[in-house]
Scaffold this motif. Structure first.
Motif, PDB file in Angstrom:
ATOM      1  N   ARG A  57       0.835  -1.207   0.000  1.00 37.09           N
ATOM      2  CA  ARG A  57       0.000   0.000   0.000  1.00 37.09           C
ATOM      3  C   ARG A  57       0.870   1.257   0.000  1.00 37.09           C
ATOM      4  O   ARG A  57       0.583   2.219  -0.731  1.00 37.09           O
ATOM      5  CB  ARG A  57      -0.931  -0.007   1.207  1.00 37.09           C
ATOM      6  N   ILE A  58       1.927   1.265   0.795  1.00 39.82           N
ATOM      7  CA  ILE A  58       2.854   2.408   0.774  1.00 39.82           C
ATOM      8  C   ILE A  58       3.426   2.585  -0.638  1.00 39.82           C
ATOM      9  O   ILE A  58       3.510   3.705  -1.154  1.00 39.82           O
ATOM     10  CB  ILE A  58       3.987   2.196   1.792  1.00 39.82           C
ATOM     11  N   GLY A  76       1.799   6.966  -7.075  1.00 46.15           N
ATOM     12  CA  GLY A  76       0.877   7.969  -7.569  1.00 46.15           C
ATOM     13  C   GLY A  76      -0.366   7.358  -8.187  1.00 46.15           C
ATOM     14  O   GLY A  76      -0.590   6.140  -8.133  1.00 46.15           O
ATOM     15  N   PRO A  77      -1.206   8.181  -8.838  1.00 44.35           N
ATOM     16  CA  PRO A  77      -2.496   7.710  -9.357  1.00 44.35           C
ATOM     17  C   PRO A  77      -2.375   6.585 -10.371  1.00 44.35           C
ATOM     18  O   PRO A  77      -3.229   5.703 -10.435  1.00 44.35           O
ATOM     19  CB  PRO A  77      -3.096   8.973 -10.000  1.00 44.35           C
ATOM     20  N   SER A  78      -1.335   6.603 -11.204  1.00 43.72           N
ATOM     21  CA  SER A  78      -1.221   5.574 -12.242  1.00 43.72           C
ATOM     22  C   SER A  78      -0.967   4.192 -11.650  1.00 43.72           C
ATOM     23  O   SER A  78      -1.408   3.178 -12.197  1.00 43.72           O
ATOM     24  CB  SER A  78      -0.090   5.921 -13.215  1.00 43.72           C
ATOM     25  N   GLY A  79      -0.252   4.134 -10.535  1.00 36.10           N
ATOM     26  CA  GLY A  79       0.064   2.859  -9.925  1.00 36.10           C
ATOM     27  C   GLY A  79       1.042   2.010 -10.709  1.00 36.10           C
ATOM     28  O   GLY A  79       1.239   0.836 -10.394  1.00 36.10           O
ATOM     29  N   LEU A  80       1.670   2.580 -11.752  1.00 34.15           N
ATOM     30  CA  LEU A  80       2.580   1.823 -12.595  1.00 34.15           C
ATOM     31  C   LEU A  80       3.994   1.882 -12.040  1.00 34.15           C
ATOM     32  O   LEU A  80       4.461   2.942 -11.634  1.00 34.15           O
ATOM     33  CB  LEU A  80       2.567   2.370 -14.033  1.00 34.15           C
ATOM     34  N   GLU A  81       4.654   0.741 -12.040  1.00 32.19           N
ATOM     35  CA  GLU A  81       6.028   0.688 -11.552  1.00 32.19           C
ATOM     36  C   GLU A  81       6.958   1.357 -12.551  1.00 32.19           C
ATOM     37  O   GLU A  81       6.900   1.084 -13.750  1.00 32.19           O
ATOM     38  CB  GLU A  81       6.446  -0.769 -11.321  1.00 32.19           C
ATOM     39  N   HIS A  82       7.809   2.232 -12.070  1.00 27.65           N
ATOM     40  CA  HIS A  82       8.740   2.946 -12.918  1.00 27.65           C
ATOM     41  C   HIS A  82      10.033   2.152 -13.042  1.00 27.65           C
ATOM     42  O   HIS A  82      10.246   1.144 -12.387  1.00 27.65           O
ATOM     43  CB  HIS A  82       9.032   4.332 -12.342  1.00 27.65           C
ATOM     44  N   PHE A 138       9.793   5.976 -17.041  1.00 27.90           N
ATOM     45  CA  PHE A 138       8.723   6.703 -16.349  1.00 27.90           C
ATOM     46  C   PHE A 138       7.346   6.153 -16.665  1.00 27.90           C
ATOM     47  O   PHE A 138       6.340   6.797 -16.354  1.00 27.90           O
ATOM     48  CB  PHE A 138       8.798   8.189 -16.710  1.00 27.90           C
ATOM     49  N   ALA A 139       7.277   4.951 -17.296  1.00 25.69           N
ATOM     50  CA  ALA A 139       5.993   4.290 -17.569  1.00 25.69           C
ATOM     51  C   ALA A 139       5.032   5.234 -18.283  1.00 25.69           C
ATOM     52  O   ALA A 139       3.870   5.374 -17.888  1.00 25.69           O
ATOM     53  CB  ALA A 139       5.369   3.775 -16.270  1.00 25.69           C
ATOM     54  N   LEU A 140       5.508   5.870 -19.344  1.00 23.44           N
ATOM     55  CA  LEU A 140       4.672   6.801 -20.101  1.00 23.44           C
ATOM     56  C   LEU A 140       3.597   6.042 -20.870  1.00 23.44           C
ATOM     57  O   LEU A 140       3.741   4.847 -21.151  1.00 23.44           O
ATOM     58  CB  LEU A 140       5.545   7.629 -21.046  1.00 23.44           C
ATOM     59  N   PRO A 141       2.504   6.708 -21.233  1.00 25.68           N
ATOM     60  CA  PRO A 141       1.351   5.982 -21.806  1.00 25.68           C
ATOM     61  C   PRO A 141       1.669   5.190 -23.065  1.00 25.68           C
ATOM     62  O   PRO A 141       1.022   4.166 -23.315  1.00 25.68           O
ATOM     63  CB  PRO A 141       0.347   7.115 -22.101  1.00 25.68           C
ATOM     64  N   ALA A 143       1.609  -5.505 -15.997  1.00 27.41           N
ATOM     65  CA  ALA A 143       1.655  -5.249 -14.559  1.00 27.41           C
ATOM     66  C   ALA A 143       0.847  -6.285 -13.782  1.00 27.41           C
ATOM     67  O   ALA A 143       1.278  -6.801 -12.768  1.00 27.41           O
ATOM     68  CB  ALA A 143       1.139  -3.846 -14.261  1.00 27.41           C
ATOM     69  N   VAL A 144      -0.343  -6.616 -14.288  1.00 32.12           N
ATOM     70  CA  VAL A 144      -1.174  -7.589 -13.585  1.00 32.12           C
ATOM     71  C   VAL A 144      -0.551  -8.972 -13.664  1.00 32.12           C
ATOM     72  O   VAL A 144      -0.545  -9.728 -12.706  1.00 32.12           O
ATOM     73  CB  VAL A 144      -2.594  -7.600 -14.199  1.00 32.12           C
TER      74      VAL A 144
END
Length: 598
Positions: free
Chosen positions: A383-384, A390-396, A558-561, A570-571
């Motif tokens: 959770r931390i 941030g909002p995206s939740g994507l690992e950088h 930076f896990a850009l779109p 990710a899942v």
């Protein structure tokens, strides 16, 4: 393979640019000739290329096709070579046939055509990028859809507008008009007034043809990430004494692998925007690194990608240079000597104060392997980490970050957790065991998330305690963050008056970007620990690749779109980590995290 031999082999490789430049120049000339006010001298050049004076539509279509073929030749595509050779042979055959009607023949064209055919045939072995089966299938599917669209939309549109033809037409005439427009030929029928239908249909067909050609010659699609079996092999290589401090990050779920022929070394890489980017140095036995680099270079050439390395260390620079790659120093890895580290002395005053601040706040630090995390604590850490992302939740990250936080996918990782007096986690850091060029084992920092209300100094406290843990447990070094542009920032602090105008401009640019990427603040944080510095570099195959490399590297880091694999995998990473835990579902902390202000 000997490094010197590889370098000599690269130097003997011929340049493909003469062929590409010739075809590309012809294509550019035809595009200019297609313009309404084209210079008159281009007529002679158009006659040389086509053997006749082409219409503007023909010239434009041929020019676009030749430019695509020129691009393919420059990239060593066998498809471009075959199509170009076919065009030249067809043009020579047509000119030979025209000799039967001397009034239409331009026999002098046979000489340059013959030279071009012989030259291309002689260079056939130097076009090393084969037709990719996946691209061929995609092109065939696209072409089928395009043909149906042209027949339905184009033919249907002409049929609806059949009353606008100057003379009556039948359904068969509509079909001939569609075929004529597709070939950029004026059909037998004419419209009363401007023919946007025929011109638009010709433009559509020409565009579809160019797109199909470009798709056919595109580089191979990005490969699938390595599976569990491959990562198990790479995991063993990471533990090899010759592997360096960035080796553990080769285990990221989104990386693919290429192995040396003897299976003792590997390179983890990703493909984005046509760039095959390797992360750090090879992993495994150093004696097999040259073969792994050669295998990577061969794979890149076969696939039509452009090579790059992000975060290369000093041990492999010569190997990459032997492949003709250019080096750019981007900063330094921060490495602390665990045995020699001490909080004593004036230079360590800021770190001492930070540590004491957290001690007064009652924080307790625990360092334990990830496999020993209790489910409740693991849920708090996840959770931390999510809130920190941030909002995206994507690992950088790519070259210096791992994945699957506190999910059991990396059981050998060490977790340093800062616990509030009430017993819940407020910050943590993950470290990965690694070797350091044959030396004693080292620890390499992955991430250092914290809650917004954790006390100031918590990161310093965690690092100090991990260094103490490393000293006790036989880890010689602790690798911390990466300090971008470290030599320049160090000089700006020690001798600001000696900076050049370019260096001062760079410092100002870094200051403007610091709120986004925190270059200067991260350097100052690292410098407090009085560390050593290991130079890290970017390597590219050509300086012209830098814009595309920047696009790929920023997308990965930076896990850009536009980095679609990051969102798609990710899942899967979480699912795989669950499998590694024996199917147990992760347990999340039920209560919201509470911060503690010191």
């Amino acid at each position: 393979m000997n490094v010197k031999t590889v370098r000599q082999d690269r130097s003997r490789e011929p340049s493909l640019w003469p062929f590409a430049a010739l075809i590309g120049a012809a294509g550019a000339a035809m595009l200019v000739y297609a313009l309404p006010d084209a210079p008159g001298w281009l007529s002679a050049l158009a006659l040389t290329v086509c053997g006749t004076g082409p219409t503007s539509a023909h010239a434009g279509l041929l020019g676009a096709v030749l430019l695509v073929l020129g691009w393919g030749l420059a990239r060593g595509r066998q498809t471009a070579w075959a199509l170009t050779l076919g065009l030249l042979v067809w043009s020579a055959a047509a000119e030979t046939e025209a000799l039967l009607a001397p009034s239409r023949a331009e026999p002098w064209r046979l000489a340059p055509l013959a030279f071009a055919i012989i030259g291309l045939w002689h260079a056939r072995t130097h076009f090393q990028v084969p037709l990719n089966a996946g691209r061929l299938r995609q092109t065939a599917e696209f072409s089928a859809v395009a043909v149906v669209a042209v027949l339905l939309l184009g033919g249907g549109g002409l049929f609806i507008e059949r009353g606008s033809f100057a003379t009556p037409v039948a359904a068969g005439d509509i079909g001939r008009e569609v075929v004529s427009a597709a070939a950029a030929n004026p059909g037998p029928a004419e419209f009363d007034g401007p023919s946007w239908q025929l011109n638009g249909l010709a433009l559509l067909c020409g565009s579809l043809l160019v797109i199909a050609l470009a798709w056919l010659m595109a580089s191979a699609p990005a490969p699938r990430p390595g599976g569990r079996a491959q990562r198990a092999i790479v995991r063993a290589m990471v533990a090899h004494p010759d592997s360096e401090t960035l080796a553990p990050f080769a285990l990221r779920y989104d990386k693919s692998y290429v192995f040396s022929p003897d299976g003792r070394a590997a390179i983890g890489y990703r493909v984005l925007a046509g760039m095959a980017v390797a992360g750090g140095d090879p992993v495994g036995a150093a004696a097999s690194w040259p073969d792994a680099v050669e295998e990577f270079a061969a794979l890149v050439r076969r696939s039509g990608w452009r090579p790059a390395v992000l975060g290369a260390g000093p041990a492999a620079l010569e190997l990459w240079a032997a492949q003709g790659m250019r080096r750019i120093g981007i900063g330094d890895e921060v490495v602390v000597d665990a045995a020699g580290f001490s909080l004593d002395g004036r230079a360590m005053r800021n770190v001492r104060q930070a540590v004491r601040r957290t001690e007064r706040a009652g924080l307790v630090v625990e360092v334990l392997p990830e496999r020993e995390l209790e489910p409740g604590l693991a849920g708090q850490l996840r959770r931390i980490h999510r809130e920190w992302l941030g909002p995206s939740g994507l690992e950088h990250g790519f070259a210096m970050n791992l994945d699957a936080m506190a999910r059991g996918a990396h059981p050998e990782a060490l977790i340093a957790v800062a616990l509030a007096p009430e017993g819940y986690a407020v910050a943590f850091q993950r470290y990965l065991p690694a070797a350091q060029y044959g030396r004693a084992p080292a620890l390499s920092l992955d991430v250092m998330p914290r809650t917004p209300l954790s006390p100031n100094g918590v990161n310093e406290r965690l690092i100090v305690d991990v260094i103490g843990y490393a000293r006790i447990h036989g880890y010689q070094r602790v690798s911390l963050n990466f300090a971008a542009f470290r030599p320049l920032l160090s000089r700006a602090r020690s001798a600001p008056g000696e900076l050049t105008r370019t260096q001062r401009a760079t410092i100002k640019a870094i200051g403007l970007l610091d709120p986004l990427i925190q270059v200067d603040s991260l350097y100052r944080f690292n410098d407090k620990f009085q560390p050593g510095w290991v130079a890290r570099s970017v390597l590219v195959g050509s300086w012209l690749d830098l814009p595309r490399f920047a696009l790929a590297a920023f997308g990965m880091e930076f896990a850009l779109p536009y980095d679609r694999r990051r969102t798609g995998r990710a899942v899967t990473a979480g699912e795989e980590s669950v499998e590694l835990q024996g199917g147990a579902q992760p347990v999340e902390a039920a209560a919201p995290l509470r911060g503690h202000r010191g």
